[in-house]
Design a protein around this motif. Structure first.
Motif, short mmCIF file in Angstrom:
data_model
loop_
_atom_site.label_atom_id
_atom_site.label_comp_id
_atom_site.label_asym_id
_atom_site.label_seq_id
_atom_site.Cartn_x
_atom_site.Cartn_y
_atom_site.Cartn_z
N THR A 311 0.84 -1.20 0.00
CA THR A 311 0.00 0.00 0.00
C THR A 311 0.87 1.24 0.00
OG1 THR A 311 -1.71 -1.16 1.20
CG2 THR A 311 -1.81 1.24 1.23
N SER A 312 0.47 2.24 -0.78
CA SER A 312 1.26 3.46 -0.89
C SER A 312 1.34 4.19 0.44
CB SER A 312 0.64 4.40 -1.93
OG SER A 312 1.32 5.64 -1.94
N THR A 313 2.51 4.78 0.71
CA THR A 313 2.67 5.61 1.91
C THR A 313 2.57 7.09 1.56
OG1 THR A 313 5.06 5.70 1.59
CG2 THR A 313 4.19 3.93 2.98
N GLU A 314 2.27 7.41 0.30
CA GLU A 314 2.23 8.81 -0.13
C GLU A 314 0.79 9.27 -0.28
OE1 GLU A 314 4.20 11.67 -3.54
OE2 GLU A 314 4.14 9.52 -3.83
N PRO A 315 0.44 10.49 0.19
CA PRO A 315 -0.93 10.99 0.03
C PRO A 315 -1.29 11.12 -1.43
CG PRO A 315 0.31 12.33 1.57
CD PRO A 315 1.30 11.43 0.88
N SER A 316 -2.54 10.92 -1.74
CA SER A 316 -3.01 11.07 -3.11
C SER A 316 -4.41 11.62 -3.10
CB SER A 316 -2.98 9.73 -3.84
OG SER A 316 -3.69 9.81 -5.06
N ILE A 358 -2.04 0.58 12.21
CA ILE A 358 -0.88 0.45 11.32
C ILE A 358 0.44 0.14 12.02
CG2 ILE A 358 -2.00 2.01 9.68
CD1 ILE A 358 -0.05 4.20 10.55
N CYS A 359 0.58 0.45 13.29
CA CYS A 359 1.91 0.42 13.94
C CYS A 359 2.16 -0.91 14.65
CB CYS A 359 2.05 1.58 14.91
SG CYS A 359 1.93 3.19 14.13
N TRP A 360 3.25 -1.60 14.28
CA TRP A 360 3.57 -2.91 14.82
C TRP A 360 5.07 -3.03 15.02
CZ3 TRP A 360 -0.20 -6.70 15.87
CH2 TRP A 360 -1.50 -6.34 15.49
N MET A 361 5.47 -4.17 15.62
CA MET A 361 6.89 -4.47 15.81
C MET A 361 7.08 -5.98 15.84
SD MET A 361 7.33 -3.60 19.91
CE MET A 361 6.31 -2.12 19.86
N THR A 362 8.31 -6.41 15.72
CA THR A 362 8.61 -7.84 15.82
C THR A 362 8.66 -8.27 17.29
OG1 THR A 362 10.99 -7.48 15.89
CG2 THR A 362 9.97 -7.74 13.69
N LYS A 363 8.62 -9.57 17.50
CA LYS A 363 8.77 -10.11 18.86
C LYS A 363 10.14 -9.74 19.42
CE LYS A 363 8.35 -14.34 21.62
NZ LYS A 363 9.54 -14.08 22.44
N GLN A 364 11.16 -9.75 18.56
CA GLN A 364 12.51 -9.39 19.03
C GLN A 364 12.54 -7.98 19.59
OE1 GLN A 364 15.47 -9.42 15.95
NE2 GLN A 364 17.17 -9.14 17.37
N GLU A 365 11.91 -7.03 18.91
CA GLU A 365 11.87 -5.65 19.40
C GLU A 365 11.03 -5.55 20.67
OE1 GLU A 365 13.36 -2.95 18.69
OE2 GLU A 365 14.25 -3.23 16.71
N PHE A 366 9.91 -6.26 20.70
CA PHE A 366 9.03 -6.20 21.87
C PHE A 366 9.75 -6.73 23.11
CE2 PHE A 366 5.77 -7.97 24.70
CZ PHE A 366 4.92 -6.88 24.83
N ASN A 403 2.97 -8.29 3.29
CA ASN A 403 3.77 -7.20 2.76
C ASN A 403 3.66 -5.98 3.69
OD1 ASN A 403 4.42 -8.78 0.54
ND2 ASN A 403 2.79 -7.93 -0.74
N VAL A 404 4.80 -5.52 4.19
CA VAL A 404 4.80 -4.41 5.14
C VAL A 404 5.94 -3.45 4.80
CG1 VAL A 404 3.92 -5.92 6.95
CG2 VAL A 404 6.38 -5.50 6.80
N TRP A 405 5.90 -2.28 5.40
CA TRP A 405 7.01 -1.34 5.36
C TRP A 405 7.75 -1.46 6.69
CZ3 TRP A 405 8.10 0.93 0.84
CH2 TRP A 405 7.08 1.04 -0.11
N GLU A 406 9.08 -1.57 6.64
CA GLU A 406 9.88 -1.77 7.85
C GLU A 406 11.11 -0.88 7.81
OE1 GLU A 406 13.02 -3.82 10.35
OE2 GLU A 406 13.05 -3.28 8.22
N GLY A 407 11.51 -0.38 8.99
CA GLY A 407 12.71 0.44 9.04
C GLY A 407 12.91 1.06 10.41
N VAL A 408 13.90 1.95 10.49
CA VAL A 408 14.24 2.61 11.75
C VAL A 408 13.22 3.71 12.06
CG1 VAL A 408 15.97 4.03 12.93
CG2 VAL A 408 16.69 2.10 11.49
N ASP A 431 -0.86 -2.16 6.34
CA ASP A 431 -2.18 -1.74 5.91
C ASP A 431 -3.21 -2.57 6.67
OD1 ASP A 431 -4.57 -1.16 4.69
OD2 ASP A 431 -3.83 -1.39 2.64
N PRO A 432 -4.08 -1.96 7.48
CA PRO A 432 -5.07 -2.75 8.23
C PRO A 432 -5.92 -3.65 7.36
CG PRO A 432 -5.02 -0.49 9.03
CD PRO A 432 -4.17 -0.52 7.80
N ALA A 433 -6.10 -3.27 6.09
CA ALA A 433 -6.91 -4.09 5.19
C ALA A 433 -6.25 -5.45 4.92
CB ALA A 433 -7.14 -3.36 3.87
#
Length: 473
Positions: A311-316, A358-366, A403-408, A431-433
């Motif tokens: 899913t796009s992260t840019e407004p449209s 939308i906001c999540w993390m891995t078990k390792q980070e948790f 499919n997710v977006w991941e990063g710092v 994307d919650p969908a």
């Protein structure tokens, strides 16, 4: 001195060793003891807990009288230094209206808590204090005070089920009743008590201490001579503050008892506001935040390139508003990845949060998070965004993966300030969908509690640990 009087003094300052070591109780030590108590001023660095605790203590007989004298002395010292500064006289009015015995100990205690923020603001600079900021800080103090067991017991005994509504009506009535004659009467009573205490200092202390006590009484008398004219000028700003405070308490009263249609009713659970968060930071910076002009993890300026299946992260404008609009600038680095089936993801939330956001993390980070402070700092989450207290898990179902977006995580700056949350953890935006309700786990406690910013959050009647799946209408 009487035992109750000695006990009252002991709340403020331990008795000198000479007082205990002398068979006759050295009266010169007692004089020093009283003198030091009367030097107490408005501590600009008190924590919320200290203010609330001090207010409870001030409701104790004998102690409240010493508190009143001490506060009037502090006001008079400020006025003596800048006699024409109206806001110092405003602070004195706030002190004097709290001295009336007709107010009742509960209302008097609540008044002292909320007045402390404005009174402090009037003494920090000669500029007009920021009323909105002082109100926010005062409400934070009041919430902590109202949550104390002894205050809760008093409210129950008085059958006050909505203290904010009760206080709003009281403050409005108080604003209408203020006049110079009543303020002068309160001042004269405080001056009389101060003269009595300082008289003991002069009789029992040495010559040097007696001279200092005499000068202090002269300062109080000097303020009294100006009081008729100056208090008249200060009444209007105080009445404006009291009416603004009453309106703010109306909002708090409605929020605490509002009904929400077509959703779970979270009862008294209310997130703080950005303004209240800033006011709390101005008062005392929490361990998860920093005050600095630069950012440790700069947010992305431009969104990443489009990628099919993500899913796009840019407004449209053509798409309309989407849940991921502008999410890219919560990242310092960002990559599209696919999380394999069977992977467990974690999301920290509060009773008002949706499970499928939308906001999540891995078990390792948790598992790296040892406290709420760790979470707020590393994932850069403001209190007015998420009050925490619970978490939920999601297991990626069988199939091609998620499919997710991941990063710092990027650093976050509180708008208009130098207050910063560091970021630096690796976050995931989904994307919650793309989430399937059947693979969402039950809510569990983080064991970090629901309190934030020295504010006690009442969880009575709040449906905690209850899943909240948002269905798009």
């Amino acid at each position: 001195m009487t035992d109750p009087f000695e006990n009252a003094l002991a709340w403020f300052r331990a008795a000198p060793s000479r007082w205990y070591n002398s068979a006759k109780k050295d009266v010169s030590a007692a004089a020093e003891w009283i003198w030091e108590v009367l030097q107490g001023d408005f501590n600009d660095n008190q924590s919320t807990a200290q203010v609330a605790t001090g207010t409870v203590i001030s409701m104790i007989p004998f102690v409240d009288q010493i508190c009143d004298v001490r506060d009037v002395v502090a006001n008079c010292r400020k006025i003596h230094g800048e006699p024409k500064e109206t806001w110092h006289w405003v602070a004195l009015v706030l002190t004097l209206i709290g001295l009336s015995p007709t107010l009742g100990s509960l209302f008097k205690g609540c008044g002292k808590v909320v007045f402390a923020s404005l009174r402090k603001a009037t003494h920090t600079a000669s500029n007009v204090p920021q009323i909105a900021k002082a109100l926010d800080a005062g409400i934070i103090q009041l919430n902590r005070f109202l949550a104390r067991p002894e205050v809760v017991k008093t409210l129950r005994a008085l059958k006050i089920d909505n203290p904010y509504k009760y206080l709003a009506n009281k403050f409005r009535a108080l604003a209408a009743q203020i006049n110079v004659a009543k303020l002068l009467q309160a001042f004269d009573e405080a001056r009389k008590a101060a003269a009595s205490l300082l008289g003991l200092v002069k009789r029992w202390g040495g010559a040097a201490l007696a001279e200092r006590a005499g000068r202090l009484l002269q300062i109080i008398d000097g303020v009294r001579r100006q009081a008729d004219a100056q208090l008249a000028k200060a009444i209007k700003p105080v009445q404006d503050y009291l009416n603004k405070l009453a309106r703010r308490l109306d909002i708090e009263a409605a929020a605490a008892h509002q009904a929400r249609l077509n959703v779970r009713n979270p009862h008294a659970f209310i997130r703080t506001s950005a303004d209240a968060e800033k006011a709390a930071f101005d008062h005392a910076l929490p361990p998860y935040a920093d005050k600095r002009p630069t950012l440790a993890n700069d947010p992305l300026i431009d969104p990443p390139d489009e990628k099919a299946g993500w899913t796009s992260t840019e407004p449209s404008a053509a798409r309309g508003r989407h849940p991921l609009d502008n999410a890219f600038n919560t990242f310092s680095t960002i990559d599209p990845i696919t999380i394999p089936p069977g992977t467990t993801l974690y999301r920290v939330l509060d009773p008002l949060s949706s499970d499928n956001s939308i906001c999540w993390m891995t078990k390792q980070e948790f598992d790296l998070l040892k406290s709420k402070d760790d979470w707020r700092r590393r994932f850069a989450v403001w209190t007015h965004w998420n009050s925490n207290g619970e978490y939920v898990t999601y297991v990626v179902p069988p199939g091609p993966g998620l499919n997710v977006w991941e990063g710092v995580t990027a650093s976050q700056r509180l708008k208009g300030t130098d207050y910063v949350l560091e970021g630096g953890a690796r976050q995931i935006v989904i994307d919650p969908a793309h989430l399937d309700r059947k693979h969402m786990g039950p809510r569990r406690p983080t064991n970090w509690g629901y309190d934030d910013l020295d504010r006690h959050t009442s969880m009575i009647g709040v449906p905690t640990l209850t899943n909240n799946w948002y269905e798009k209408k």
